[in-house]
Design a protein around this motif. Structure first.
Motif, PDB file in Angstrom:
ATOM      1  N   GLU A 182      -4.126  10.374  11.052  1.00  0.00           N
ATOM      2  CA  GLU A 182      -5.041   9.468  10.347  1.00  0.00           C
ATOM      3  C   GLU A 182      -4.901   8.025  10.829  1.00  0.00           C
ATOM      4  O   GLU A 182      -5.887   7.292  10.917  1.00  0.00           O
ATOM      5  N   LYS A 183      -3.679   7.623  11.164  1.00  0.00           N
ATOM      6  CA  LYS A 183      -3.451   6.255  11.639  1.00  0.00           C
ATOM      7  C   LYS A 183      -4.211   5.993  12.939  1.00  0.00           C
ATOM      8  O   LYS A 183      -4.730   4.900  13.155  1.00  0.00           O
ATOM      9  N   VAL A 184      -4.262   7.003  13.800  1.00  0.00           N
ATOM     10  CA  VAL A 184      -4.992   6.867  15.074  1.00  0.00           C
ATOM     11  C   VAL A 184      -6.484   6.671  14.804  1.00  0.00           C
ATOM     12  O   VAL A 184      -7.125   5.790  15.390  1.00  0.00           O
ATOM     13  N   LEU A 185      -7.026   7.488  13.910  1.00  0.00           N
ATOM     14  CA  LEU A 185      -8.451   7.377  13.590  1.00  0.00           C
ATOM     15  C   LEU A 185      -8.786   6.013  12.993  1.00  0.00           C
ATOM     16  O   LEU A 185      -9.812   5.413  13.318  1.00  0.00           O
ATOM     17  N   LYS A 186      -7.927   5.533  12.119  1.00  0.00           N
ATOM     18  CA  LYS A 186      -8.153   4.218  11.516  1.00  0.00           C
ATOM     19  C   LYS A 186      -8.051   3.106  12.547  1.00  0.00           C
ATOM     20  O   LYS A 186      -8.825   2.142  12.522  1.00  0.00           O
ATOM     21  N   SER A 187      -7.102   3.246  13.479  1.00  0.00           N
ATOM     22  CA  SER A 187      -6.873   2.188  14.477  1.00  0.00           C
ATOM     23  C   SER A 187      -8.052   2.015  15.421  1.00  0.00           C
ATOM     24  O   SER A 187      -8.278   0.927  15.941  1.00  0.00           O
ATOM     25  N   ILE A 188      -8.807   3.102  15.662  1.00  0.00           N
ATOM     26  CA  ILE A 188      -9.973   2.991  16.559  1.00  0.00           C
ATOM     27  C   ILE A 188     -11.260   2.718  15.767  1.00  0.00           C
ATOM     28  O   ILE A 188     -12.352   2.670  16.345  1.00  0.00           O
ATOM     29  N   GLY A 189     -11.110   2.542  14.453  1.00  0.00           N
ATOM     30  CA  GLY A 189     -12.275   2.210  13.626  1.00  0.00           C
ATOM     31  C   GLY A 189     -13.302   3.321  13.547  1.00  0.00           C
ATOM     32  O   GLY A 189     -14.506   3.074  13.586  1.00  0.00           O
ATOM     33  N   ILE A 190     -12.824   4.548  13.408  1.00  0.00           N
ATOM     34  CA  ILE A 190     -13.721   5.703  13.461  1.00  0.00           C
ATOM     35  C   ILE A 190     -14.773   5.685  12.367  1.00  0.00           C
ATOM     36  O   ILE A 190     -15.885   6.193  12.539  1.00  0.00           O
ATOM     37  N   ARG A 191     -14.480   5.072  11.228  1.00  0.00           N
ATOM     38  CA  ARG A 191     -15.437   5.057  10.111  1.00  0.00           C
ATOM     39  C   ARG A 191     -16.677   4.220  10.437  1.00  0.00           C
ATOM     40  O   ARG A 191     -17.698   4.319   9.754  1.00  0.00           O
ATOM     41  N   ASN A 192     -16.595   3.400  11.477  1.00  0.00           N
ATOM     42  CA  ASN A 192     -17.731   2.552  11.853  1.00  0.00           C
ATOM     43  C   ASN A 192     -18.763   3.280  12.708  1.00  0.00           C
ATOM     44  O   ASN A 192     -19.846   2.749  12.965  1.00  0.00           O
ATOM     45  N   PHE A 193     -18.429   4.497  13.152  1.00  0.00           N
ATOM     46  CA  PHE A 193     -19.362   5.248  13.987  1.00  0.00           C
ATOM     47  C   PHE A 193     -20.365   6.001  13.116  1.00  0.00           C
ATOM     48  O   PHE A 193     -20.022   6.534  12.059  1.00  0.00           O
ATOM     49  N   ASP A 194     -21.619   6.029  13.576  1.00  0.00           N
ATOM     50  CA  ASP A 194     -22.677   6.698  12.825  1.00  0.00           C
ATOM     51  C   ASP A 194     -22.562   8.210  12.917  1.00  0.00           C
ATOM     52  O   ASP A 194     -22.940   8.929  12.000  1.00  0.00           O
ATOM     53  N   HIS A 195     -22.072   8.697  14.061  1.00  0.00           N
ATOM     54  CA  HIS A 195     -22.037  10.141  14.288  1.00  0.00           C
ATOM     55  C   HIS A 195     -20.833  10.451  15.174  1.00  0.00           C
ATOM     56  O   HIS A 195     -20.664   9.849  16.232  1.00  0.00           O
ATOM     57  N   VAL A 196     -20.004  11.383  14.720  1.00  0.00           N
ATOM     58  CA  VAL A 196     -18.841  11.801  15.503  1.00  0.00           C
ATOM     59  C   VAL A 196     -18.978  13.281  15.828  1.00  0.00           C
ATOM     60  O   VAL A 196     -19.247  14.100  14.940  1.00  0.00           O
ATOM     61  N   ILE A 197     -18.822  13.616  17.093  1.00  0.00           N
ATOM     62  CA  ILE A 197     -18.877  15.005  17.545  1.00  0.00           C
ATOM     63  C   ILE A 197     -17.462  15.476  17.826  1.00  0.00           C
ATOM     64  O   ILE A 197     -16.765  14.892  18.662  1.00  0.00           O
ATOM     65  N   VAL A 198     -17.012  16.503  17.105  1.00  0.00           N
ATOM     66  CA  VAL A 198     -15.676  17.066  17.307  1.00  0.00           C
ATOM     67  C   VAL A 198     -15.816  18.255  18.250  1.00  0.00           C
ATOM     68  O   VAL A 198     -16.315  19.313  17.880  1.00  0.00           O
ATOM     69  N   ALA A 199     -15.384  18.059  19.489  1.00  0.00           N
ATOM     70  CA  ALA A 199     -15.531  19.088  20.527  1.00  0.00           C
ATOM     71  C   ALA A 199     -14.171  19.548  21.033  1.00  0.00           C
ATOM     72  O   ALA A 199     -13.995  19.831  22.214  1.00  0.00           O
ATOM     73  N   ILE A 200     -13.213  19.620  20.116  1.00  0.00           N
ATOM     74  CA  ILE A 200     -11.854  20.028  20.480  1.00  0.00           C
ATOM     75  C   ILE A 200     -11.878  21.474  20.964  1.00  0.00           C
ATOM     76  O   ILE A 200     -12.570  22.320  20.393  1.00  0.00           O
ATOM     77  N   GLY A 201     -11.095  21.758  22.007  1.00  0.00           N
ATOM     78  CA  GLY A 201     -11.120  23.065  22.663  1.00  0.00           C
ATOM     79  C   GLY A 201     -10.645  24.229  21.825  1.00  0.00           C
ATOM     80  O   GLY A 201     -11.280  24.613  20.843  1.00  0.00           O
ATOM     81  N   ASP A 202      -9.513  24.822  22.189  1.00  0.00           N
ATOM     82  CA  ASP A 202      -9.060  26.059  21.554  1.00  0.00           C
ATOM     83  C   ASP A 202      -8.190  25.834  20.321  1.00  0.00           C
ATOM     84  O   ASP A 202      -7.800  26.793  19.659  1.00  0.00           O
ATOM     85  N   ASP A 203      -7.855  24.607  20.009  1.00  0.00           N
ATOM     86  CA  ASP A 203      -6.970  24.316  18.893  1.00  0.00           C
ATOM     87  C   ASP A 203      -7.776  24.213  17.596  1.00  0.00           C
ATOM     88  O   ASP A 203      -8.237  23.138  17.200  1.00  0.00           O
ATOM     89  N   ILE A 204      -7.952  25.359  16.940  1.00  0.00           N
ATOM     90  CA  ILE A 204      -8.768  25.408  15.721  1.00  0.00           C
ATOM     91  C   ILE A 204      -8.166  24.544  14.621  1.00  0.00           C
ATOM     92  O   ILE A 204      -8.877  23.862  13.877  1.00  0.00           O
ATOM     93  N   GLN A 205      -6.843  24.543  14.517  1.00  0.00           N
ATOM     94  CA  GLN A 205      -6.182  23.746  13.484  1.00  0.00           C
ATOM     95  C   GLN A 205      -6.474  22.262  13.676  1.00  0.00           C
ATOM     96  O   GLN A 205      -6.776  21.551  12.721  1.00  0.00           O
ATOM     97  N   ALA A 206      -6.397  21.798  14.915  1.00  0.00           N
ATOM     98  CA  ALA A 206      -6.676  20.386  15.200  1.00  0.00           C
ATOM     99  C   ALA A 206      -8.130  20.052  14.874  1.00  0.00           C
ATOM    100  O   ALA A 206      -8.437  18.977  14.347  1.00  0.00           O
ATOM    101  N   SER A 207      -9.034  20.992  15.169  1.00  0.00           N
ATOM    102  CA  SER A 207     -10.451  20.796  14.868  1.00  0.00           C
ATOM    103  C   SER A 207     -10.668  20.645  13.365  1.00  0.00           C
ATOM    104  O   SER A 207     -11.385  19.742  12.913  1.00  0.00           O
ATOM    105  N   ILE A 208     -10.041  21.505  12.585  1.00  0.00           N
ATOM    106  CA  ILE A 208     -10.203  21.483  11.132  1.00  0.00           C
ATOM    107  C   ILE A 208      -9.590  20.221  10.536  1.00  0.00           C
ATOM    108  O   ILE A 208     -10.228  19.526   9.720  1.00  0.00           O
ATOM    109  N   LEU A 209      -8.371  19.882  10.944  1.00  0.00           N
ATOM    110  CA  LEU A 209      -7.711  18.684  10.419  1.00  0.00           C
ATOM    111  C   LEU A 209      -8.488  17.421  10.761  1.00  0.00           C
ATOM    112  O   LEU A 209      -8.640  16.518   9.927  1.00  0.00           O
ATOM    113  N   THR A 210      -8.976  17.350  11.988  1.00  0.00           N
ATOM    114  CA  THR A 210      -9.758  16.189  12.409  1.00  0.00           C
ATOM    115  C   THR A 210     -11.026  16.053  11.570  1.00  0.00           C
ATOM    116  O   THR A 210     -11.376  14.957  11.110  1.00  0.00           O
ATOM    117  N   THR A 211     -11.710  17.175  11.352  1.00  0.00           N
ATOM    118  CA  THR A 211     -12.949  17.162  10.564  1.00  0.00           C
ATOM    119  C   THR A 211     -12.683  16.692   9.137  1.00  0.00           C
ATOM    120  O   THR A 211     -13.436  15.872   8.582  1.00  0.00           O
TER     121      THR A 211
END
Length: 219
Positions: free
Chosen positions: A56-85
């Motif tokens: 979460e600290k990484v997402l906050k540091s890059i200001g992710i909440r300021n983006f209108d649309h985020v595409i999560v295209a993480i490869g085979d790591d389903i857990q990382a995809s779910i946690l990120t979402t």
């Protein structure tokens, strides 16, 4: 105002989305945990960042909440995809599109709040990129690297104009091959066919010409 996009995961799928957005002159941030992939896109994306998006600290540091649309295209790591979402939605990102590995993954993503879920085997990256960057484009079918068939919603700006009034073939080098109007489909419409607001125009032509038509006539 211009929309800002972020693509998390710069593999084949995410990379193709990032590349297409960049080609259209759209601001896009590319994010990946792999430094080599980030370096590859450093000259393509507006910004390219190395980061673990399950933090979460990484997402906050890059200001992710300021983006209108985020595409999560993480490869085979389903857990990382779910946690990120989950974290993207908790941080207040307006729209999140996520790549699903399988039907089970898709069900989980929908339950945790993903706004749109895609399967890469059904939805190519280029098609997704073209859909998310325009309010008027309903669907997009790539014919080649440079030519496409696109469904575009007619705006109020061209309401009441005929095809000959718009002179699309001469001015833009494209063809309107059909018009969908409620339950009616007009195939190979005549030049004097009138276009009404909310008609769906099925257009064929070079990508650059279709984009030009959309920006000048429909926006």
């Amino acid at each position: 105002m211009k929309k800002e996009f972020a693509v998390i995961g710069l593999g084949r799928f995410g990379g193709s989305i990032c590349l297409t957005l960049a080609e259209q002159g759209i601001e896009v941030m590319g994010i990946d945990i792999d430094e080599d992939r980030v370096n590859e896109f450093s000259s393509i994306a507006s910004h390219a960042v190395v980061g673990d998006t399950t933090d979460e600290k990484v997402l906050k540091s890059i200001g992710i909440r300021n983006f209108d649309h985020v595409i999560v295209a993480i490869g085979d790591d389903i857990q990382a995809s779910i946690l990120t979402t989950i974290m993207l939605k908790e941080l207040g990102v307006k729209k999140v599109t996520v790549k699903a590995q399988n039907d089970y993954h898709e069900k989980v993503l929908v339950k945790i709040g993903a706004d749109h879920v895609v399967h890469p085997e059904r939805d190519m990256g280029r098609r997704i990129a073209n859909n998310i960057t325009s309010n008027s484009v309903l669907d997009y079918l790539e014919l080649s690297d440079e030519h496409s068939i696109v469904e575009i919603v007619a705006s109020r700006k061209i309401d009441g104009n005929s095809i000959i009034d718009l002179d699309v073939r001469a001015k833009y080098g494209i063809n309107i091959v059909a018009i969908k109007r409620r339950d009616e489909i007009i195939v190979s419409p005549q030049a004097n066919e009138t276009i009404f607001e909310n008609d769906i125009l099925i257009v064929i032509g070079a990508d650059v010409d279709i984009n030009r038509f959309e920006k000048k006539v429909l926006s």
